[in-house]
Every structure is written in structure tokens, then in C-alpha cells.
Motif scaffolding. Structure first.
Motif, PDB file in Angstrom:
ATOM      1  N   ASP A 185       0.810  -1.224   0.000  1.00  0.00           N
ATOM      2  CA  ASP A 185       0.000   0.000   0.000  1.00  0.00           C
ATOM      3  C   ASP A 185       0.843   1.272   0.000  1.00  0.00           C
ATOM      4  N   ALA A 186       2.159   1.142  -0.132  1.00  0.00           N
ATOM      5  CA  ALA A 186       3.031   2.318  -0.108  1.00  0.00           C
ATOM      6  C   ALA A 186       2.788   3.196  -1.332  1.00  0.00           C
ATOM      7  N   ARG A 187       2.914   4.494  -1.141  1.00  0.00           N
ATOM      8  CA  ARG A 187       2.780   5.461  -2.219  1.00  0.00           C
ATOM      9  C   ARG A 187       3.907   6.478  -2.084  1.00  0.00           C
ATOM     10  N   PHE A 188       4.541   6.792  -3.192  1.00  0.00           N
ATOM     11  CA  PHE A 188       5.683   7.695  -3.202  1.00  0.00           C
ATOM     12  C   PHE A 188       5.365   8.928  -4.028  1.00  0.00           C
ATOM     13  N   SER A 189       5.850  10.079  -3.583  1.00  0.00           N
ATOM     14  CA  SER A 189       5.610  11.302  -4.342  1.00  0.00           C
ATOM     15  C   SER A 189       6.711  12.319  -4.074  1.00  0.00           C
ATOM     16  N   LEU A 190       7.297  12.807  -5.167  1.00  0.00           N
ATOM     17  CA  LEU A 190       8.233  13.928  -5.103  1.00  0.00           C
ATOM     18  C   LEU A 190       7.380  15.180  -5.274  1.00  0.00           C
ATOM     19  N   ARG A 191       6.713  15.579  -4.186  1.00  0.00           N
ATOM     20  CA  ARG A 191       5.555  16.457  -4.202  1.00  0.00           C
ATOM     21  C   ARG A 191       5.871  17.956  -4.273  1.00  0.00           C
ATOM     22  N   GLU A 192       7.133  18.353  -4.076  1.00  0.00           N
ATOM     23  CA  GLU A 192       7.441  19.767  -3.868  1.00  0.00           C
ATOM     24  C   GLU A 192       6.954  20.670  -5.002  1.00  0.00           C
ATOM     25  N   THR A 193       7.050  20.212  -6.253  1.00  0.00           N
ATOM     26  CA  THR A 193       6.644  21.049  -7.382  1.00  0.00           C
ATOM     27  C   THR A 193       5.189  21.490  -7.249  1.00  0.00           C
ATOM     28  N   LYS A 194       4.351  20.635  -6.697  1.00  0.00           N
ATOM     29  CA  LYS A 194       2.931  20.953  -6.562  1.00  0.00           C
ATOM     30  C   LYS A 194       2.661  22.046  -5.535  1.00  0.00           C
ATOM     31  N   ILE A 195       3.625  22.308  -4.673  1.00  0.00           N
ATOM     32  CA  ILE A 195       3.444  23.390  -3.703  1.00  0.00           C
ATOM     33  C   ILE A 195       4.442  24.518  -3.983  1.00  0.00           C
ATOM     34  N   ALA A 196       4.817  24.660  -5.252  1.00  0.00           N
ATOM     35  CA  ALA A 196       5.636  25.789  -5.722  1.00  0.00           C
ATOM     36  C   ALA A 196       7.030  25.814  -5.115  1.00  0.00           C
TER      37      ALA A 196
ATOM     38  N   ARG B 168      13.046  12.800 -13.366  1.00  0.00           N
ATOM     39  CA  ARG B 168      12.457  14.011 -13.939  1.00  0.00           C
ATOM     40  C   ARG B 168      10.938  13.892 -14.039  1.00  0.00           C
ATOM     41  N   GLU B 169      10.456  12.714 -14.358  1.00  0.00           N
ATOM     42  CA  GLU B 169       9.002  12.535 -14.417  1.00  0.00           C
ATOM     43  C   GLU B 169       8.376  12.767 -13.046  1.00  0.00           C
ATOM     44  N   LEU B 170       8.981  12.184 -12.008  1.00  0.00           N
ATOM     45  CA  LEU B 170       8.449  12.361 -10.657  1.00  0.00           C
ATOM     46  C   LEU B 170       8.526  13.823 -10.224  1.00  0.00           C
ATOM     47  N   ALA B 171       9.650  14.477 -10.543  1.00  0.00           N
ATOM     48  CA  ALA B 171       9.848  15.857 -10.086  1.00  0.00           C
ATOM     49  C   ALA B 171       8.986  16.848 -10.856  1.00  0.00           C
ATOM     50  N   PHE B 172       8.855  16.672 -12.172  1.00  0.00           N
ATOM     51  CA  PHE B 172       8.076  17.612 -12.980  1.00  0.00           C
ATOM     52  C   PHE B 172       6.579  17.503 -12.709  1.00  0.00           C
ATOM     53  N   THR B 173       6.107  16.280 -12.402  1.00  0.00           N
ATOM     54  CA  THR B 173       4.667  16.068 -12.239  1.00  0.00           C
ATOM     55  C   THR B 173       4.215  16.114 -10.785  1.00  0.00           C
ATOM     56  N   GLY B 174       5.076  15.689  -9.856  1.00  0.00           N
ATOM     57  CA  GLY B 174       4.649  15.560  -8.466  1.00  0.00           C
ATOM     58  C   GLY B 174       3.653  14.434  -8.280  1.00  0.00           C
ATOM     59  N   LYS B 175       3.599  13.498  -9.237  1.00  0.00           N
ATOM     60  CA  LYS B 175       2.586  12.431  -9.223  1.00  0.00           C
ATOM     61  C   LYS B 175       2.828  11.442  -8.080  1.00  0.00           C
ATOM     62  N   ASP B 176       1.771  10.677  -7.773  1.00  0.00           N
ATOM     63  CA  ASP B 176       1.856   9.609  -6.792  1.00  0.00           C
ATOM     64  C   ASP B 176       2.234   8.314  -7.503  1.00  0.00           C
ATOM     65  N   VAL B 177       3.186   7.590  -6.944  1.00  0.00           N
ATOM     66  CA  VAL B 177       3.687   6.351  -7.539  1.00  0.00           C
ATOM     67  C   VAL B 177       3.362   5.186  -6.608  1.00  0.00           C
ATOM     68  N   PRO B 178       2.625   4.180  -7.078  1.00  0.00           N
ATOM     69  CA  PRO B 178       2.309   3.034  -6.224  1.00  0.00           C
ATOM     70  C   PRO B 178       3.513   2.110  -6.056  1.00  0.00           C
ATOM     71  N   ALA B 179       3.394   1.190  -5.119  1.00  0.00           N
ATOM     72  CA  ALA B 179       4.505   0.293  -4.793  1.00  0.00           C
ATOM     73  C   ALA B 179       4.958  -0.529  -5.992  1.00  0.00           C
ATOM     74  N   THR B 180       4.003  -1.005  -6.793  1.00  0.00           N
ATOM     75  CA  THR B 180       4.374  -1.832  -7.943  1.00  0.00           C
ATOM     76  C   THR B 180       5.245  -1.056  -8.927  1.00  0.00           C
ATOM     77  N   ARG B 181       4.879   0.210  -9.176  1.00  0.00           N
ATOM     78  CA  ARG B 181       5.673   1.039 -10.078  1.00  0.00           C
ATOM     79  C   ARG B 181       7.018   1.379  -9.460  1.00  0.00           C
ATOM     80  N   ALA B 182       7.038   1.604  -8.150  1.00  0.00           N
ATOM     81  CA  ALA B 182       8.292   1.905  -7.453  1.00  0.00           C
ATOM     82  C   ALA B 182       9.278   0.753  -7.607  1.00  0.00           C
ATOM     83  N   ARG B 183       8.784  -0.478  -7.542  1.00  0.00           N
ATOM     84  CA  ARG B 183       9.672  -1.620  -7.742  1.00  0.00           C
ATOM     85  C   ARG B 183      10.119  -1.718  -9.196  1.00  0.00           C
ATOM     86  N   GLU B 184       9.222  -1.435 -10.134  1.00  0.00           N
ATOM     87  CA  GLU B 184       9.572  -1.507 -11.555  1.00  0.00           C
ATOM     88  C   GLU B 184      10.712  -0.567 -11.916  1.00  0.00           C
TER      89      GLU B 184
END
Length: 266
Positions: A132-143, A164-180
Motif C-alpha cells: 500500500d506504499a505510495r511515493f511522491s516527489l511532491r514539492e513542485t505541486k506546492i511551488a 524528472r518525471e516524478l519531479a516535474f509532475t509531483g505524481k503519486d507512484v504506487p509500490a508496484t511502479r516503485a519496484r519496476e
């Protein structure tokens, strides 16, 4: 209130985060905690976990803005800008202390791992998580531009494109994608399985000759950003200085005698 708790069991230091957010005071305590662990003579591996609902929601924004507010207003003179620079460097120092720990640090991540939580996870050597882990490089979304290590430490772990994808979007990444993408080594069904797996991994590391494990971490760290030739030269010098040890003799003796080795770290 305390933010970190340390327990040493069978050469493994278990560092427990007490809260899911990171107010400014957290960073000073994490720095001192990692210094204590790094200087502990019996520690051969570190397990970093959280007892909160999530591994970390990152920076405690109300507490942070209360302290940072005077530095964040538009305009201002060089003095406040320099003060803000010094504060950022102080916060960076906490995660630098995790990265600089001389023994391997394994992060056991459950639930959300956001912003500063991801900075902290990236400073560890190995990351494990729950399904159930979720990862996010969220800073871009809060300026904000992430400034506590993710932009520097993630590229060698997951590559420039994924970072760059994580940083530019600030998206949430599920555990399965984090392992991939290589952000985590393994995914476990729940917290109980995660902690059992993390403890087993730390115990496996701790069972090896501690000086050799420390040497591996040192050599890997030195090699980041270097050429193969530079890395080979460094490890040749390292082994020339540190190969001879009581543990090396024990490794050879236990092999010849067909018994489990007993490493002393000497």
C-alpha cells in the motif's frame, strides 16, 4: 517531544520515527540520532522505520512556514536570504547524516512516503515497502524545488528519466511502479511482513564481516560519478590498506573447518 527512537539488537540498530511529519526540530534530532548510530561500536546495519500511520508525509508545513515565514516574503535584503540558505543547509545535513552512515541503512516504508519522506528514503542504501506504499516527489505541486536530496540522490537509483518525471509532475507512484523503476528492492504484503523482511535483510548484512561491509559502502560511495578506472584505483588502495584482518583469517578458518564464521570486526 521525541522524534526518533533507537534500539540495538544483535548488531542491528533499529531507528524508529515517532511521527509522520517533519517539523524543523525533527531534522536536528535525526542528525544526532544518526551520529549516535554511526559511532556505536556494535552496529553493523541500520533499520529505519516509522511507527506512525505512514512512513512520512514529509515536511510539517504549518510548523515549517511558521519558522520560515520571515524568510519567504518577496523581496528582502541579502541578510535574510543568507539566513534561509543556512537553514536549508542545516536541514540537508540531517539526510546527509543518513547517507554518510558508515554501515548500510535499510528503509522499511509503509503507507505514504512524500516529499521529505522520499528525500529520507533516497538517502538510505536499500528501500523496502508494503503493497500500500505510495511515493511522491511532491514539492513542485506546492511551488517549491525539492532541496533536501531527492533531485541529487534519485538519478543514480532510478535514472534521470524517472526522476524528472516524478519531479516535474509531483505524481503519486504506487509500490508496484516503485519496484519496476528500482526505487524499492522488494514489496511486502503488509507492515508485519515488511518489518520481518527488513529485519532478516539487516541480519543477513550484520552476519558478514563488518569491516568488509563498511569497505563496500565506502567504495560504492566513492565510485559515484567517477570513471571505472578511478573506482578500481580506489578499491585497490583500499584493499591494500585494509584487506589484512582477523576476520579474513576467520573466514578462511571457518571455510576449512566447515563451520559458521564468527566475525569480530577486527
Amino acid at each position: 517531544m521525541p522524534f526518533c527512537r533507537i534500539e540495538v539488537i544483535d548488531h542491528v540498530a533499529i531507528v524508529t520515527l515517532e511521527h509522520a511529519t517533519m517539523p524543523p526540530a525533527f531534522f536536528a534530532e535525526l542528525t544526532s540520532t544518526m551520529q549516535e548510530v554511526s559511532e556505536h561500536p556494535d552496529v553493523r546495519a541500520v533499520l529505519l522505520k516509522s511507527q506512525a500511520k505512514a512512513f512520512s508525509y514529509g515536511l510539517d508545513l504549518p510548523a515549517a512556514f511558521n519558522e520560515l515565514g520571515p524568510h519567504l516574503t518577496s523581496g528582502g535584503t541579502a541578510g535574510p536570504r543568507m539566513q534561509l540558505l543556512a537553514l536549508i543547509r542545516k536541514l540537508q545535513g540531517a539526510f546527509n547524516a543518513v547517507s554518510a552512515c558508515p554501515v548500510p541503512v535499510v528503509a522499511a516504508i509503509h503507507g505514504w512516503c512524500i516529499g521529505g519522506g522520499l528525500d529520507l528514503a533516497a538517502a538510505c542504501d536499500i528501500r523496502l515497502c508494503t503493497a500500500d506504499a505510495r511515493f511522491s516527489l511532491r514539492e513542485t505541486k506546492i511551488a517549491m524545488v525539492a532541496d533536501l536530496g531527492s533531485l541529487q540522490r534519485l538519478p543514480p537509483i532510478i535514472g534521470q528519466g524517472h526522476t524528472r518525471e516524478l519531479a516535474f509532475t509531483g505524481k503519486d507512484v504506487p509500490a508496484t511502479r516503485a519496484r519496476e523503476i528500482g526505487l524499492v528492492n522488494d514489496v511486502f504484503s503488509d507492515v508485519e511482513a515488511l518489518l520481518a523482511g527488513a529485519r532478516a535483510l539487516c541480519s543477513e548484512i550484520a552476519a558478514n564481516p563488518p569491516l568488509a561491509v563498511r569497505g563496500v559502502k565506502q567504495v560504492l560511495g566513492y565510485g559515484e560519478g567517477k570513471t571505472v578506472a578511478e573506482g578500481l584505483e580506489y578499491v585497490a588502495a583500499w584493499n591494500s590498506a585494509f584487506l589484512a584482518s582477523e576476520d579474513l583469517g576467520e573466514a578462511l578458518s571457518s571455510f576449512m573447518e566447515k563451520r559458521p564464521p564468527r566475525y569480530s570486526g577486527r
